[in-house]
Design a protein around this motif. Sequence first.
Motif, PDB file in Angstrom:
ATOM      1  N   ASN A   1       0.838  -1.192   0.000  1.00 30.07           N
ATOM      2  CA  ASN A   1       0.000   0.000   0.000  1.00 30.07           C
ATOM      3  C   ASN A   1       0.877   1.248   0.000  1.00 30.07           C
ATOM      4  OD1 ASN A   1      -2.375   1.609   0.122  1.00 30.07           O
ATOM      5  ND2 ASN A   1      -3.363   0.007   1.314  1.00 30.07           N
ATOM      6  N   ILE A   2       0.243   2.384  -0.304  1.00 29.90           N
ATOM      7  CA  ILE A   2       0.907   3.682  -0.268  1.00 29.90           C
ATOM      8  C   ILE A   2       0.036   4.631   0.544  1.00 29.90           C
ATOM      9  CG2 ILE A   2       1.636   5.671  -1.650  1.00 29.90           C
ATOM     10  CD1 ILE A   2       2.374   3.732  -3.882  1.00 29.90           C
ATOM     11  N   PHE A   3       0.642   5.341   1.488  1.00 32.27           N
ATOM     12  CA  PHE A   3      -0.084   6.221   2.386  1.00 32.27           C
ATOM     13  C   PHE A   3       0.384   7.665   2.223  1.00 32.27           C
ATOM     14  CE2 PHE A   3      -0.041   2.043   4.308  1.00 32.27           C
ATOM     15  CZ  PHE A   3      -1.374   1.859   4.644  1.00 32.27           C
ATOM     16  N   GLY A   4      -0.531   8.604   2.506  1.00 36.38           N
ATOM     17  CA  GLY A   4      -0.209  10.012   2.389  1.00 36.38           C
ATOM     18  C   GLY A   4      -0.558  10.791   3.647  1.00 36.38           C
ATOM     19  N   LYS A   5      -0.655  12.087   3.494  1.00 32.38           N
ATOM     20  CA  LYS A   5      -0.880  13.012   4.607  1.00 32.38           C
ATOM     21  C   LYS A   5      -2.093  12.630   5.454  1.00 32.38           C
ATOM     22  CE  LYS A   5      -1.228  18.013   5.452  1.00 32.38           C
ATOM     23  NZ  LYS A   5      -1.266  19.338   4.798  1.00 32.38           N
ATOM     24  N   LYS A   6      -1.929  12.710   6.759  1.00 31.27           N
ATOM     25  CA  LYS A   6      -2.959  12.446   7.763  1.00 31.27           C
ATOM     26  C   LYS A   6      -3.311  10.977   7.896  1.00 31.27           C
ATOM     27  CE  LYS A   6      -5.179  17.003   7.521  1.00 31.27           C
ATOM     28  NZ  LYS A   6      -6.452  17.725   7.341  1.00 31.27           N
ATOM     29  N   GLN A   7      -2.494  10.102   7.330  1.00 27.13           N
ATOM     30  CA  GLN A   7      -2.759   8.667   7.444  1.00 27.13           C
ATOM     31  C   GLN A   7      -1.734   7.994   8.338  1.00 27.13           C
ATOM     32  OE1 GLN A   7      -3.150   7.538   3.160  1.00 27.13           O
ATOM     33  NE2 GLN A   7      -5.195   6.953   3.797  1.00 27.13           N
ATOM     34  N   SER A   8      -2.159   6.918   8.963  1.00 23.94           N
ATOM     35  CA  SER A   8      -1.269   6.128   9.812  1.00 23.94           C
ATOM     36  C   SER A   8      -0.949   4.820   9.100  1.00 23.94           C
ATOM     37  CB  SER A   8      -1.933   5.848  11.162  1.00 23.94           C
ATOM     38  OG  SER A   8      -3.182   5.180  10.969  1.00 23.94           O
ATOM     39  N   PHE A   9       0.108   4.148   9.545  1.00 27.23           N
ATOM     40  CA  PHE A   9       0.492   2.887   8.917  1.00 27.23           C
ATOM     41  C   PHE A   9       1.168   1.981   9.931  1.00 27.23           C
ATOM     42  CE2 PHE A   9       3.839   6.013   8.293  1.00 27.23           C
ATOM     43  CZ  PHE A   9       5.008   5.328   8.599  1.00 27.23           C
ATOM     44  N   GLY A  10       1.073   0.675   9.678  1.00 29.46           N
ATOM     45  CA  GLY A  10       1.654  -0.311  10.585  1.00 29.46           C
ATOM     46  C   GLY A  10       0.905  -0.439  11.896  1.00 29.46           C
ATOM     47  N   ASP A  11      -0.337   0.054  11.938  1.00 26.66           N
ATOM     48  CA  ASP A  11      -1.086   0.114  13.199  1.00 26.66           C
ATOM     49  C   ASP A  11      -1.303  -1.249  13.855  1.00 26.66           C
ATOM     50  OD1 ASP A  11      -1.348   2.408  11.716  1.00 26.66           O
ATOM     51  OD2 ASP A  11      -3.411   2.803  12.278  1.00 26.66           O
ATOM     52  N   SER A  12      -1.712  -2.223  13.039  1.00 31.48           N
ATOM     53  CA  SER A  12      -2.122  -3.510  13.614  1.00 31.48           C
ATOM     54  C   SER A  12      -1.001  -4.190  14.385  1.00 31.48           C
ATOM     55  CB  SER A  12      -2.642  -4.433  12.516  1.00 31.48           C
ATOM     56  OG  SER A  12      -1.636  -4.665  11.546  1.00 31.48           O
ATOM     57  N   MET A  13       0.244  -3.942  13.996  1.00 35.89           N
ATOM     58  CA  MET A  13       1.367  -4.607  14.643  1.00 35.89           C
ATOM     59  C   MET A  13       1.608  -4.108  16.062  1.00 35.89           C
ATOM     60  SD  MET A  13       2.032  -6.702  12.343  1.00 35.89           S
ATOM     61  CE  MET A  13       3.395  -7.472  13.197  1.00 35.89           C
ATOM     62  N   ILE A  14       1.036  -2.951  16.399  1.00 36.57           N
ATOM     63  CA  ILE A  14       1.193  -2.417  17.753  1.00 36.57           C
ATOM     64  C   ILE A  14       0.603  -3.374  18.782  1.00 36.57           C
ATOM     65  CG2 ILE A  14       0.475  -0.534  19.304  1.00 36.57           C
ATOM     66  CD1 ILE A  14       0.545   1.322  16.915  1.00 36.57           C
ATOM     67  N   PHE A  15      -0.440  -4.105  18.385  1.00 35.65           N
ATOM     68  CA  PHE A  15      -1.157  -4.960  19.330  1.00 35.65           C
ATOM     69  C   PHE A  15      -0.631  -6.391  19.356  1.00 35.65           C
ATOM     70  CE2 PHE A  15      -3.936  -1.660  17.624  1.00 35.65           C
ATOM     71  CZ  PHE A  15      -4.287  -0.994  18.795  1.00 35.65           C
ATOM     72  N   LEU A  16       0.399  -6.657  18.580  1.00 38.87           N
ATOM     73  CA  LEU A  16       0.963  -8.002  18.510  1.00 38.87           C
ATOM     74  C   LEU A  16       2.441  -7.975  18.919  1.00 38.87           C
ATOM     75  CD1 LEU A  16      -0.442  -9.058  15.021  1.00 38.87           C
ATOM     76  CD2 LEU A  16      -1.369  -9.699  17.252  1.00 38.87           C
ATOM     77  N   ASP A  17       2.876  -9.000  19.584  1.00 42.42           N
ATOM     78  CA  ASP A  17       4.297  -9.118  19.912  1.00 42.42           C
ATOM     79  C   ASP A  17       4.977  -9.904  18.791  1.00 42.42           C
ATOM     80  OD1 ASP A  17       6.684  -8.917  21.241  1.00 42.42           O
ATOM     81  OD2 ASP A  17       6.299 -10.676  22.511  1.00 42.42           O
TER      82      ASP A  17
END
Length: 204
Positions: free
Chosen positions: A63-79
């Motif tokens: 994917n490609i992300f731009g202004k005001k977007q977040s990325f890699g969020d789901s990995m925060i909740f996983l070890d």
Amino acid sequence: MKTISCMNIDMELLSSFGGEIKLYKKGEIIFREGDHALYYFQISEGKVKLNNYDDEGKEFIQNIFGKKQSFGDSMIFLDKFYPINAISLEHSKIIRVPKNNFLELLDKHPNISLGMNACLSQRLYYKILMTQNMSSTNPVLRLKGLMEYLKSYYEDDCQHCFRIELTRQQIANLTGLRVETVIRVLKRMEKDNLLKIVNRKILY
């Protein structure tokens, strides 16, 4: 209009929980495949791509992300380790918040936590749809599945206004089609008013 396509948390709130602004040059790696997820990332300016490579070194853009977007969020909740790379496509300004601080933010602001749940659920939903379409022998369905998935990260649901930030070769790599097939099918889709092509740019 779609529900929630990507988190956009107030910058001051992120700063109050230890968020710091980081500047990245074009081509600079933000995190690598195999790194631990240690931060929440949100783009203030610029663009970021998520990708990985197969055993032969072929690139797959997720994917490609731009202004005001977040990325890699789901990995925060996983070890777990990141299964992808994040690379700045242009000079970018990104705010990052340490993982523990961000989890504390969600705990103290349940409305944001609910929003993130909705965001992640929507991404999973469109990912499933894309996977289903990718198994089709119909090349139009494969391209539509990919484009719907990419567009699902954006709030605007208007017709022919979302720009596909991928080359024909990258689309071919992602869908398992020959690049000649992609070019031919895109022209057919334009003729059927499923998308527009303006100066070689695909608008879905």
